[in-house]
Every structure is written in structure tokens, then in C-alpha cells.
Design a protein around this motif. Structure first.
Motif, PDB file in Angstrom:
ATOM      1  N   LEU A  18       4.218  24.482  14.518  1.00 51.10           N
ATOM      2  CA  LEU A  18       2.857  24.980  14.299  1.00 51.10           C
ATOM      3  C   LEU A  18       2.391  24.755  12.859  1.00 51.10           C
ATOM      4  CD1 LEU A  18       2.694  28.208  16.456  1.00 51.10           C
ATOM      5  CD2 LEU A  18       1.441  26.082  16.768  1.00 51.10           C
ATOM      6  N   ALA A  19       3.350  24.646  11.947  1.00 48.24           N
ATOM      7  CA  ALA A  19       2.990  24.382  10.554  1.00 48.24           C
ATOM      8  C   ALA A  19       2.235  23.056  10.452  1.00 48.24           C
ATOM      9  CB  ALA A  19       4.231  24.360   9.677  1.00 48.24           C
ATOM     10  N   ARG A  20       2.508  22.147  11.367  1.00 49.65           N
ATOM     11  CA  ARG A  20       1.858  20.829  11.337  1.00 49.65           C
ATOM     12  C   ARG A  20       0.357  20.940  11.569  1.00 49.65           C
ATOM     13  NH1 ARG A  20       4.198  17.233  15.576  1.00 49.65           N
ATOM     14  NH2 ARG A  20       3.086  15.610  14.451  1.00 49.65           N
ATOM     15  N   ARG A  21      -0.084  22.047  12.136  1.00 47.71           N
ATOM     16  CA  ARG A  21      -1.517  22.222  12.334  1.00 47.71           C
ATOM     17  C   ARG A  21      -2.236  22.586  11.036  1.00 47.71           C
ATOM     18  NH1 ARG A  21      -4.146  23.147  17.281  1.00 47.71           N
ATOM     19  NH2 ARG A  21      -2.865  22.813  19.116  1.00 47.71           N
ATOM     20  N   GLY A  22      -1.433  23.002  10.054  1.00 42.55           N
ATOM     21  CA  GLY A  22      -1.991  23.184   8.729  1.00 42.55           C
ATOM     22  C   GLY A  22      -2.817  24.434   8.493  1.00 42.55           C
ATOM     23  N   SER A  23      -2.608  25.480   9.266  1.00 41.95           N
ATOM     24  CA  SER A  23      -3.293  26.724   8.888  1.00 41.95           C
ATOM     25  C   SER A  23      -2.257  27.800   8.614  1.00 41.95           C
ATOM     26  CB  SER A  23      -4.286  27.173   9.964  1.00 41.95           C
ATOM     27  OG  SER A  23      -3.683  27.233  11.218  1.00 41.95           O
ATOM     28  N   PRO A 114       5.575  15.998  19.434  1.00 40.73           N
ATOM     29  CA  PRO A 114       6.238  15.367  18.284  1.00 40.73           C
ATOM     30  C   PRO A 114       5.580  14.043  17.871  1.00 40.73           C
ATOM     31  CG  PRO A 114       7.867  16.099  19.896  1.00 40.73           C
ATOM     32  CD  PRO A 114       6.516  16.366  20.494  1.00 40.73           C
ATOM     33  N   ASP A 115       5.043  13.301  18.822  1.00 44.78           N
ATOM     34  CA  ASP A 115       4.440  12.004  18.500  1.00 44.78           C
ATOM     35  C   ASP A 115       2.994  12.111  18.032  1.00 44.78           C
ATOM     36  OD1 ASP A 115       6.787  10.837  19.167  1.00 44.78           O
ATOM     37  OD2 ASP A 115       6.158  10.221  21.184  1.00 44.78           O
ATOM     38  N   ALA A 116       2.403  13.293  18.108  1.00 50.38           N
ATOM     39  CA  ALA A 116       1.024  13.442  17.649  1.00 50.38           C
ATOM     40  C   ALA A 116       0.995  13.201  16.137  1.00 50.38           C
ATOM     41  CB  ALA A 116       0.499  14.833  17.973  1.00 50.38           C
ATOM     42  N   PRO A 117       0.018  12.443  15.665  1.00 56.41           N
ATOM     43  CA  PRO A 117      -0.009  12.112  14.235  1.00 56.41           C
ATOM     44  C   PRO A 117      -0.332  13.329  13.371  1.00 56.41           C
ATOM     45  CG  PRO A 117      -1.989  11.307  15.335  1.00 56.41           C
ATOM     46  CD  PRO A 117      -1.090  11.820  16.412  1.00 56.41           C
ATOM     47  N   ASP A 118       0.326  13.416  12.212  1.00 52.70           N
ATOM     48  CA  ASP A 118       0.017  14.486  11.272  1.00 52.70           C
ATOM     49  C   ASP A 118      -1.301  14.195  10.582  1.00 52.70           C
ATOM     50  OD1 ASP A 118       2.180  16.501  11.148  1.00 52.70           O
ATOM     51  OD2 ASP A 118       3.413  14.706  10.915  1.00 52.70           O
ATOM     52  N   GLY A 119      -1.996  15.258  10.213  1.00 59.56           N
ATOM     53  CA  GLY A 119      -3.247  15.062   9.495  1.00 59.56           C
ATOM     54  C   GLY A 119      -3.942  16.379   9.282  1.00 59.56           C
ATOM     55  N   ALA A 120      -4.923  16.366   8.374  1.00 55.76           N
ATOM     56  CA  ALA A 120      -5.587  17.611   7.997  1.00 55.76           C
ATOM     57  C   ALA A 120      -6.845  17.866   8.810  1.00 55.76           C
ATOM     58  CB  ALA A 120      -5.930  17.573   6.508  1.00 55.76           C
ATOM     59  N   ASP A 121      -7.619  16.797   9.049  1.00 58.76           N
ATOM     60  CA  ASP A 121      -8.871  16.986   9.785  1.00 58.76           C
ATOM     61  C   ASP A 121      -9.259  15.679  10.465  1.00 58.76           C
ATOM     62  OD1 ASP A 121     -10.043  15.324   7.811  1.00 58.76           O
ATOM     63  OD2 ASP A 121     -10.303  17.082   6.527  1.00 58.76           O
ATOM     64  N   ASP A 122     -10.494  15.620  10.952  1.00 55.53           N
ATOM     65  CA  ASP A 122     -10.885  14.471  11.772  1.00 55.53           C
ATOM     66  C   ASP A 122     -10.842  13.137  11.008  1.00 55.53           C
ATOM     67  OD1 ASP A 122     -12.961  15.306  10.227  1.00 55.53           O
ATOM     68  OD2 ASP A 122     -14.507  15.062  11.768  1.00 55.53           O
ATOM     69  N   HIS A 123     -10.825  13.160   9.675  1.00 52.96           N
ATOM     70  CA  HIS A 123     -10.730  11.906   8.928  1.00 52.96           C
ATOM     71  C   HIS A 123      -9.372  11.257   9.106  1.00 52.96           C
ATOM     72  CE1 HIS A 123     -14.535  12.804   7.026  1.00 52.96           C
ATOM     73  NE2 HIS A 123     -14.076  14.017   6.705  1.00 52.96           N
ATOM     74  N   ASP A 124      -8.392  12.050   9.519  1.00 49.10           N
ATOM     75  CA  ASP A 124      -7.024  11.529   9.642  1.00 49.10           C
ATOM     76  C   ASP A 124      -6.681  11.073  11.055  1.00 49.10           C
ATOM     77  OD1 ASP A 124      -6.604  12.085   6.949  1.00 49.10           O
ATOM     78  OD2 ASP A 124      -5.990  14.149   7.365  1.00 49.10           O
ATOM     79  N   ASN A 125      -7.667  11.077  11.946  1.00 43.79           N
ATOM     80  CA  ASN A 125      -7.397  10.631  13.313  1.00 43.79           C
ATOM     81  C   ASN A 125      -7.267   9.111  13.359  1.00 43.79           C
ATOM     82  OD1 ASN A 125      -7.664  13.278  14.173  1.00 43.79           O
ATOM     83  ND2 ASN A 125      -9.816  13.036  14.761  1.00 43.79           N
ATOM     84  N   GLU A 325      -6.599   8.790  18.278  1.00 46.75           N
ATOM     85  CA  GLU A 325      -5.723   9.899  18.652  1.00 46.75           C
ATOM     86  C   GLU A 325      -6.009  11.065  17.714  1.00 46.75           C
ATOM     87  OE1 GLU A 325      -1.530   9.213  19.123  1.00 46.75           O
ATOM     88  OE2 GLU A 325      -1.252  11.307  19.741  1.00 46.75           O
ATOM     89  N   ILE A 326      -6.007  12.265  18.278  1.00 50.41           N
ATOM     90  CA  ILE A 326      -6.333  13.441  17.486  1.00 50.41           C
ATOM     91  C   ILE A 326      -5.108  13.889  16.706  1.00 50.41           C
ATOM     92  CG2 ILE A 326      -7.276  15.774  17.562  1.00 50.41           C
ATOM     93  CD1 ILE A 326      -9.125  13.485  18.549  1.00 50.41           C
ATOM     94  N   CYS A 327      -5.287  14.067  15.387  1.00 50.16           N
ATOM     95  CA  CYS A 327      -4.171  14.476  14.541  1.00 50.16           C
ATOM     96  C   CYS A 327      -3.966  15.989  14.623  1.00 50.16           C
ATOM     97  CB  CYS A 327      -4.402  14.037  13.093  1.00 50.16           C
ATOM     98  SG  CYS A 327      -5.668  15.006  12.240  1.00 50.16           S
ATOM     99  N   THR A 328      -2.829  16.430  14.144  1.00 46.80           N
ATOM    100  CA  THR A 328      -2.431  17.835  14.303  1.00 46.80           C
ATOM    101  C   THR A 328      -3.439  18.816  13.703  1.00 46.80           C
ATOM    102  OG1 THR A 328      -1.132  17.596  12.288  1.00 46.80           O
ATOM    103  CG2 THR A 328       0.038  17.348  14.375  1.00 46.80           C
ATOM    104  N   GLY A 329      -4.115  18.403  12.623  1.00 45.19           N
ATOM    105  CA  GLY A 329      -5.053  19.315  11.972  1.00 45.19           C
ATOM    106  C   GLY A 329      -6.391  19.412  12.687  1.00 45.19           C
ATOM    107  N   PHE A 339      -6.444  12.462  23.015  1.00 52.26           N
ATOM    108  CA  PHE A 339      -7.103  11.205  22.622  1.00 52.26           C
ATOM    109  C   PHE A 339      -8.606  11.332  22.861  1.00 52.26           C
ATOM    110  CE2 PHE A 339      -2.785  10.104  23.726  1.00 52.26           C
ATOM    111  CZ  PHE A 339      -2.417   9.187  22.756  1.00 52.26           C
ATOM    112  N   ASP A 340      -9.379  10.706  21.978  1.00 48.79           N
ATOM    113  CA  ASP A 340     -10.822  10.654  22.172  1.00 48.79           C
ATOM    114  C   ASP A 340     -11.241   9.207  22.398  1.00 48.79           C
ATOM    115  OD1 ASP A 340     -11.061  13.329  21.799  1.00 48.79           O
ATOM    116  OD2 ASP A 340     -12.281  13.218  19.980  1.00 48.79           O
ATOM    117  N   VAL A 341     -12.195   9.030  23.293  1.00 50.54           N
ATOM    118  CA  VAL A 341     -12.841   7.730  23.419  1.00 50.54           C
ATOM    119  C   VAL A 341     -14.193   7.852  22.737  1.00 50.54           C
ATOM    120  CG1 VAL A 341     -13.789   6.012  24.998  1.00 50.54           C
ATOM    121  CG2 VAL A 341     -11.638   7.183  25.559  1.00 50.54           C
TER     122      VAL A 341
END
Length: 430
Positions: A18-23, A114-125, A325-329, A339-341
RNA sequence: GGAACGAUGGCAGAGCGGCCAAAUGCAUCCGCCUUGAAAGCGGAAGGGUUCACGCCCCGGGGGUUCAAAUCCCUCUCGUUCCGCCA
């Protein structure tokens, strides 16, 4: 809901996931849940021990009465009554602790895959596919925003929609309305090979809206009809997920695939003032949703299949698109992997999210209590849920109006939609 | 909206306040019989929680009682009748 047992036995695993979600406040919630759970179990042990005694004494009372030993029976009753008082206190304490724990638990989001990409917000998708079908250059006539061109064409009447219902409502008319309906029909027909069509209710109970994760945390985003205690669905995902709530399915029934057309209602509480023009964001819109209940083993394959279906559908509408692909944040509360299209809209020069396809692991199934049984195996397991928008009308509609605008101002209708347009191939210029 | 009745295991359907996690039938699974099947016969089998003992679950919630599927209150849902209605 996350698995309390997992949280109890392997708290560090849950914590790091859950830490990967960044809150950071999430970790406090976890500590709260763990502490409450421990206290609950402690109380339950005491309560159950007393109950066992009361049960045993009650049996003895019955036996003594039958034997005519009423004096002894009465003595036992007095002792049992006293125990009962104690039990009542513990039970009340348990109830209140349990309510608290449940409330915390309902607000804790799902653990990311586990394979979901790490990231802070939508810029990291990350973009994982495409762009596909993006021309090197757009003509000037394609650079007109849909709210302008569609209004001129008489297929969009935002002003009157606002008069009727207020800001952020839209209304299509003429071939514009037909196009909106055609998109839905087409999306349903395209998936009818594998998905059962459902026409679910659009108003649902609090329990139903809690199962998918909208409640209790995001109550402000939904419309509530207080008088009847019913909520307007924000997506058909909500009624579809609860269709099998509380049921135990046979493993042979899985994967169970459903699709539904429904109106979607969103208060857009957090986005006041954003995308106020045109059809990019409104309080009510139509959408076709595809949905599946699956075993954990089937889920990854289904997720890929559903993304592929949406991709194919968008491509067939001759729209430029990409898949991210939607990142963890940036993930939604219930999402495990997502995933978003996105479709490129040439007129407003924007990538528009037209579909979101997500895997929820057992997070929603635990809330909705949807399980399956493998014949021969002991007990039951929670199913996995997946869903995605096959097609959300307004943004696809807007993208068609912008990308398919011709030099004379008319809109050419994608060929796959012709059968649904009463033969129209073009929305003519006025 | 008014009235009456009802809600028990996958389904159907019993259940004097204690001997009820709950009869019976159907369906399911295993075995016997059979070339194979059906029928017949014998047997198994609910869910949750707990390391376990145990505890909880007869639509939801509350109450009475030493003890509740069983009695009382309440809510929800269903059926039937009446009213209204697209």
C-alpha cells in the motif's frame, strides 16, 4: 476490502504494497485496523468463553427441571443470569469496536498488482501501446472543438440542456442523438459473442454502492435520493458487481461475463469548473460496460482480453488512440491493476480517456461476498472481479465529431455505425 | 397506499421454548449392482470464525428467557386481494 487475515499475519507485506500508492496517512489507517482487530479478537475470546458457559448451564437447567430438581435449577439460573449480564457488556463492546474496524477497513484501498508501474500521479502513467492511427498532421477543419461545430450542426444543444437541468448537462439532437444511441448499440453488438446483455436498475441501495467501493469514502461524488435511500449509479459496474452478492457460484460457471448499457450519474464534486464546455464531463451520460467474475487464475487473461476488445472497438471507429497503464499513485481505490484507452480529439487537441479496464482482485468480491466453490475442494473462495467501459458515449461522440469533420463542415460517420444510423453516412453541414 | 399471509440448507418442505445445524423428498457426490446407463440398495455432504476447544449463522435488527428457528416488537422482501398507475 483488503484481507484482514493477511493484514494480521503479514502486516509488512500489506504495508509495503500500500505504500506504493504514496499516501502516508494510509499507513496510520493500517495501524488502526490492526490494533482494532486485535482488540476485537481479544473481546470475542472472552465473550465466547462466557457464552459456552451459559450454553452449558442452560442445558443443565433443562435436565434438572426434567428431574424435578427445581431448587438446584433456580440456583443455576441465578448464576447464569449474572454471566449473561457480563456477556451483554462484552457483546456491546465488541459491536462498537467491530463497527470502527469495519469503517477503517472500508476506506483502505486495494493493494496494487506487483507489475503495476510505480508513480505519483497521472503524469507517471506509461503509454503501453500506440499511438495508433495518429496522422502526421491534421487539417484545419479537424481543429474545431466539438462544442462549436456540433452546435452549428444542430446536433448538440448545450444551452437548452442547461435550461432544463443546470450546468454540466448535455443534450444531443437529430443525428447527434442517433449517433449517441448508435454507439451503444454497436458496443453491445460487438461484445455479444461472449457477454450476456443485462439491463440493470440505475438506482441502487447503500449496500450495493458500498460493495464496489464508492461508499463510504466517496459519497460526495454520487447522487442520493434521500427520500427512498437510493443512489444513482455512476456506472453499470455497480449493479453488475452486486448481481451475485452473497452467492456461492460453481467454479464451472466462471468466468461469468456480463455487459450492460446504462445511464451513469456523477456529481463531479471534485471537478467543478473543469471541462465545462461540450461533452467531456457531464453529470449524466450513457455507457456500455463489460464485466466478469473470474477465478484468480482466469483474471489476468481476461484483463488482457477486455483491453483487446476495447482497443478493437475504438480502432474500428477510425479514431487515433493509445493505451496507458495506470500507475500506483493514480489508481482508483478498488483497483488492483488498470489500463486506460485514450482517444486523441483533434479539435480540442487532447487525449481523452474513453475507457478504463480494471482488475479488482478479490477486493470488491469480499465487500459483496461473492464466492465460488470447486467441486471436491473444501470450503469456498472469493471470486475476482474485472470490468471496463466498452464504450463511453460522450467522449467518443466528441472525438468522432472532431476527427471526422470534413472540409465542408459535415461529419462523416464511421462505416461500422452506418447500420445503426438509419442509413446516414454523413451528418450534413447546415 | 390499505389488508391478509409468508420468509428455514442447491431446490422443495417439516419443525411442542431445552433432546435442532435442523426431519423428509428431490438434486449432488462416492460405492454396490449392470456390458453401459436407469431403477434399486448402502454411504457422504451446509457456511463463517478459530492453531484448537469453542463460538456464530433458520430474511435483517432489537427484545423476553437460565435457554429462541420456535414468543414479542420492528424493518426489508415476497405472495394474494383492494386502490392507483406507464
Amino acid at each position: 476490502m483488503i484481507d484482514v487475515r493477511l493484514l494480521r499475519t503479514q502486516p509488512d507485506l500489506v504495508r509495503s504494497a500500500l505504500a506504493r500508492r504514496g499516501s502516508p496517512e494510509l499507513l496510520d489507517q493500517l495501524d488502526q485496523a490492526i490494533a482494532g482487530d486485535e482488540r476485537m479478537r481479544d473481546i470475542v475470546a472472552q465473550r465466547d468463553a462466557i457464552r459456552a458457559q451459559v450454553n452449558e448451564m442452560s442445558k443443565q437447567v433443562g435436565a434438572l427441571r426434567k428431574a424435578g430438581e427445581s431448587t438446584q435449577a433456580e440456583q443455576l439460573q441465578v448464576r447464569s443470569r449474572a454471566l449473561g449480564e457480563h456477556e451483554r457488556i462484552l457483546a456491546a463492546e465488541y459491536d462498537s469496536v467491530q463497527l470502527g474496524v469495519r469503517d477503517v477497513l472500508l476506506r483502505i484501498p486495494n493493494t496494487p498488482h506487483p507489475d503495476a508501474p510505480d508513480g505519483a500521479d497521472d503524469h507517471d502513467n506509461p503509454v503501453v501501446a500506440g499511438p495508433v492511427g495518429l496522422p502526421a498532421e491534421f487539417a484545419d477543419h479537424q481543429r474545431v472543438a466539438h462544442w462549436a461545430s456540433a452546435t452549428t450542426l444542430g446536433i448538440l444543444d448545450g444551452e437548452r440542456a442547461t435550461k432544463i437541468s443546470g450546468a454540466m448537462f448535455t443534450m444531443q439532437r437529430g443525428l447527434g442523438a442517433t449517433l449517441a444511441r448508435a454507439l451503444c448499440q454497436y458496443a453491445l453488438d460487438s461484445n455479444a459473442d461472449a457477454f450476456e446483455e443485462i439491463r440493470p436498475p440505475s438506482l441502487v441501495t447503500t449496500a450495493t454502492l458500498t460493495a464496489t467501493g464508492q461508499l463510504p469514502k466517496f459519497a460526495d461524488d454520487s447522487y442520493l435520493i434521500e427520500r427512498d435511500d437510493l443512489w444513482c449509479i455512476p456506472t453499470a459496474e455497480v449493479p453488475l458487481t452486486s448481481m451475485y452478492a452473497g452467492e456461492v457460484l460453481d467454479a464451472a460457471q466462471l468466468p461469468l461475463r456480463l455487459m450492460a448499457f446504462s445511464p451513469c450519474y456523477r456529481r463531479e464534486a471534485g471537478s467543478a469548473g473543469r471541462d465545462t464546455r461540450g461533452m467531456l464531463r457531464s453529470h449524466e451520460f450513457d455507457k456500455v460496460e463489460i464485466f466478469a467474475l473470474a477465478t484468480p487464475e482466469q483474471a489476468p487473461g481476461l484483463l488482457a482480453e477486455m483491453v483487446g476488445r476495447v482497443e478493437k472497438l475504438i480502432a474500428s471507429l477510425e479514431l487515433p488512440y493509445r493505451i496507458i497503464e495506470i500507475c500506483t499513485g493514480d489508481m482508483g481505490q478498488s483497483h488492483h491493476r488498470s489500463f486506460d484507452v485514450e482517444v486523441y480529439a483533434s479539435g480540442c487537441d487532447n487525449w481523452l480517456e474513453v475507457s478504463s479496464i480494471s482488475w479488482f482482485s478479490d477486493y470488491q468480491a469480499r465487500r459483496a461476498d461473492i464466492r465460488y466453490r470447486v467441486p471436491g475442494a473444501k470450503g469456498t473462495s472469493l471470486v475476482n472481479t474485472l470490468n471496463g467501459s466498452a464504450l463511453a458515449v460522450p467522449r467518443v461522440w466528441a472525438a468522432i465529431v472532431e476527427n471526422h469533420r470534413q472540409a465542408d463542415g459535415s461529419i462523416s460517420i464511421p462505416a461500422v455505425l452506418h447500420p445503426y444510423m438509419r442509413g446516414a453516412h454523413v451528418i450534413p453541414a447546415p
